[in-house]
Design an enzyme around this catalytic site. Structure first.
Site, PDB file in Angstrom:
ATOM      1  NE  ARG A  11       6.858  -0.665  10.247  1.00  0.00           N
ATOM      2  CZ  ARG A  11       5.749  -0.523   9.502  1.00  0.00           C
ATOM      3  NH1 ARG A  11       5.821   0.081   8.327  1.00  0.00           N
ATOM      4  NH2 ARG A  11       4.600  -0.959   9.922  1.00  0.00           N
ATOM      5  NE  ARG A  45       7.333  -2.972   6.137  1.00  0.00           N
ATOM      6  CZ  ARG A  45       6.018  -2.754   6.209  1.00  0.00           C
ATOM      7  NH1 ARG A  45       5.402  -2.074   5.250  1.00  0.00           N
ATOM      8  NH2 ARG A  45       5.332  -3.222   7.222  1.00  0.00           N
ATOM      9  CE  LYS A  85      -1.975  -1.024   3.895  1.00  0.00           C
ATOM     10  NZ  LYS A  85      -1.305  -2.305   4.183  1.00  0.00           N
ATOM     11  NE  ARG A 140      -3.907  -1.230   9.741  1.00  0.00           N
ATOM     12  CZ  ARG A 140      -2.805  -0.646   9.288  1.00  0.00           C
ATOM     13  NH1 ARG A 140      -2.758   0.657   9.113  1.00  0.00           N
ATOM     14  NH2 ARG A 140      -1.753  -1.367   8.993  1.00  0.00           N
ATOM     15  NE  ARG A 171       1.756  -4.882  11.375  1.00  0.00           N
ATOM     16  CZ  ARG A 171       2.645  -4.332  10.556  1.00  0.00           C
ATOM     17  NH1 ARG A 171       3.877  -4.784  10.512  1.00  0.00           N
ATOM     18  NH2 ARG A 171       2.277  -3.341   9.772  1.00  0.00           N
TER      19      ARG A 171
HETATM   20  P1  ADP Z   1       2.302  -1.762   3.229  1.00  0.00           P
HETATM   21  O1  ADP Z   1       2.351  -0.264   3.154  1.00  0.00           O
HETATM   22  O2  ADP Z   1       1.085  -2.361   2.594  1.00  0.00           O
HETATM   23  O3  ADP Z   1       2.510  -2.282   4.642  1.00  0.00           O
HETATM   24  P2  ADP Z   1       4.873  -1.649   1.818  1.00  0.00           P
HETATM   25  O4  ADP Z   1       4.552  -0.749   0.668  1.00  0.00           O
HETATM   26  O5  ADP Z   1       5.689  -1.083   2.919  1.00  0.00           O
HETATM   27  O6  ADP Z   1       3.518  -2.337   2.402  1.00  0.00           O
HETATM   28  O7  ADP Z   1       5.575  -2.960   1.217  1.00  0.00           O
HETATM   29  C1  ADP Z   1       6.010  -4.026   2.077  1.00  0.00           C
HETATM   30  C2  ADP Z   1       7.381  -4.539   1.606  1.00  0.00           C
HETATM   31  O8  ADP Z   1       7.222  -5.214   0.358  1.00  0.00           O
HETATM   32  C3  ADP Z   1       8.402  -3.434   1.370  1.00  0.00           C
HETATM   33  O9  ADP Z   1       9.663  -3.903   1.742  1.00  0.00           O
HETATM   34  C4  ADP Z   1       8.326  -3.167  -0.146  1.00  0.00           C
HETATM   35  O10 ADP Z   1       9.559  -2.687  -0.659  1.00  0.00           O
HETATM   36  C5  ADP Z   1       7.980  -4.552  -0.677  1.00  0.00           C
HETATM   37  N1  ADP Z   1       7.079  -4.513  -1.851  1.00  0.00           N
HETATM   38  C6  ADP Z   1       6.057  -3.643  -2.091  1.00  0.00           C
HETATM   39  N2  ADP Z   1       5.432  -3.932  -3.268  1.00  0.00           N
HETATM   40  C7  ADP Z   1       6.073  -5.027  -3.761  1.00  0.00           C
HETATM   41  C8  ADP Z   1       5.896  -5.834  -4.950  1.00  0.00           C
HETATM   42  N3  ADP Z   1       4.938  -5.553  -5.843  1.00  0.00           N
HETATM   43  N4  ADP Z   1       6.730  -6.881  -5.120  1.00  0.00           N
HETATM   44  C9  ADP Z   1       7.697  -7.171  -4.200  1.00  0.00           C
HETATM   45  N5  ADP Z   1       7.903  -6.463  -3.082  1.00  0.00           N
HETATM   46  C10 ADP Z   1       7.115  -5.406  -2.850  1.00  0.00           C
HETATM   47  P1  AMP Z   2       1.234   0.583   8.938  1.00  0.00           P
HETATM   48  O1  AMP Z   2       2.443   1.443   8.829  1.00  0.00           O
HETATM   49  O2  AMP Z   2       0.071   1.078   8.141  1.00  0.00           O
HETATM   50  O3  AMP Z   2       1.542  -0.881   8.698  1.00  0.00           O
HETATM   51  O4  AMP Z   2       0.735   0.698  10.461  1.00  0.00           O
HETATM   52  C1  AMP Z   2       1.564   0.261  11.532  1.00  0.00           C
HETATM   53  C2  AMP Z   2       0.713   0.093  12.804  1.00  0.00           C
HETATM   54  O5  AMP Z   2       0.130   1.366  13.167  1.00  0.00           O
HETATM   55  C3  AMP Z   2      -0.481  -0.856  12.687  1.00  0.00           C
HETATM   56  O6  AMP Z   2      -0.124  -2.225  12.882  1.00  0.00           O
HETATM   57  C4  AMP Z   2      -1.380  -0.316  13.811  1.00  0.00           C
HETATM   58  O7  AMP Z   2      -0.937  -0.726  15.092  1.00  0.00           O
HETATM   59  C5  AMP Z   2      -1.168   1.185  13.713  1.00  0.00           C
HETATM   60  N1  AMP Z   2      -2.156   1.826  12.791  1.00  0.00           N
HETATM   61  C6  AMP Z   2      -1.892   2.455  11.609  1.00  0.00           C
HETATM   62  N2  AMP Z   2      -3.026   2.898  11.041  1.00  0.00           N
HETATM   63  C7  AMP Z   2      -4.037   2.529  11.868  1.00  0.00           C
HETATM   64  C8  AMP Z   2      -5.448   2.667  11.833  1.00  0.00           C
HETATM   65  N3  AMP Z   2      -6.072   3.276  10.799  1.00  0.00           N
HETATM   66  N4  AMP Z   2      -6.179   2.156  12.854  1.00  0.00           N
HETATM   67  C9  AMP Z   2      -5.572   1.540  13.894  1.00  0.00           C
HETATM   68  N5  AMP Z   2      -4.254   1.357  13.996  1.00  0.00           N
HETATM   69  C10 AMP Z   2      -3.481   1.846  12.998  1.00  0.00           C
END
Ligand code: ADP
Ligand code: AMP
Length: 214
Positions: free
Chosen positions: A160, A127, A13, A88, A171
């Site tokens: 992280r 990541r 995302k 969420r 999660r």
């Molecule tokens: P989210 O915001 O949904 O938690 P991220 O955008 O941070 O996810 O992506 C999670 C991990 O996967 C990151 O390390 C990112 O670089 C990697 N990633 C994102 N999109 C892809 C893809 N299409 N193919 C492979 N790896 C990806």
């Molecule tokens: P993210 O970076 O989106 O993966 O969010 C990291 C963490 O932040 C999540 O696992 C939740 O603990 C918290 N968080 C982020 N956005 C929300 C939301 N909209 N509602 C509740 N918790 C959130």
């Protein structure tokens, strides 16, 4: 253009939201980034949010909704925004709808980045996040030029706390229980669009652009 990104944690995302924000010159609003910035600054909100985040739980709705409603009412969000990580839960989606209805607006697209749980575990363990600017990389799929150093700002990259495998499992459970119902919620509103998030990053982006530009 008001866009919501849906999908499991690690589905991509944030990666896609960043590109959408750049292409359409709209702000990328990530609630996770907002909480992490608060944790770094040591604010009360950050202290409260950290308790939940470290366990892989959701931060309570009452700590999230007002914050987002306030953020989207700022001047830079006048022409739209891409929301990443919010809503969420169903109550969060309802709070967003209520706030938008009040001002005669609505969400245009809810984009579900679809990735099976098995792929998610790999994504999360690889990541890496920049401690300084929050930039996100992947050791295999999106590596930095110099290992451990952010391409954008030179900051240090870390795994992280909530990307540790045990926390990721929780999660994912929380995602299926509390966030996945939003797919139905936005399907009923006729704004849900799904993309195959297992494709490489540029292909996922192309699929999203094709949806936004029909
Ligand atoms: P989210 O915001 O949904 O938690 P991220 O955008 O941070 O996810 O992506 C999670 C991990 O996967 C990151 O390390 C990112 O670089 C990697 N990633 C994102 N999109 C892809 C893809 N299409 N193919 C492979 N790896 C990806
Ligand atoms: P993210 O970076 O989106 O993966 O969010 C990291 C963490 O932040 C999540 O696992 C939740 O603990 C918290 N968080 C982020 N956005 C929300 C939301 N909209 N509602 C509740 N918790 C959130």
């Amino acid at each position: 253009m008001k866009i919501i990104m849906l999908g499991a944690p690690g589905a991509g995302k944030g990666t896609q939201a960043k590109r959408i924000a750049e292409k359409y010159s709209i702000p990328h609003i990530s609630t996770g980034d907002i909480f992490r910035a608060n944790i770094k600054e040591g604010t009360d909100l950050g202290k409260k949010a950290k308790e939940y985040m470290d366990k892989g739980a959701l931060v309570p709705d009452e700590l999230v909704c007002d914050l987002v409603v306030d953020r989207i009412s700022q001047a830079d969000a006048k022409n739209g925004y891409v929301l990443d990580g919010f809503p969420r839960t169903i109550p969060q989606a309802e709070a967003l709808d209520a706030a938008l209805t009040k001002i005669g607006e609505k969400v245009d697209f809810a984009i579900d980045v679809d990735v099976p749980d098995d792929n998610i575990i790999n994504r999360m363990s690889g990541r890496r996040a920049c401690v300084a600017c929050g930039g996100t990389y992947h050791v295999v799929f999106n590596p930095t030029k110099v290992e451990g150093v952010c391409d954008a700002c030179g900051g240090q990259l870390i795994l992280r706390d909530d990307d540790q495998p045990e926390t990721v499992k929780n999660r994912l459970k929380v995602y299926h229980e509390q966030t996945q119902p939003l797919i139905d919620y936005y399907t009923k509103k006729n704004i849900l669009k799904s993309v195959d998030g297992t494709q490489d990053m540029s292909k996922v982006f192309d699929s999203i652009v094709a949806i936004l530009e029909v």
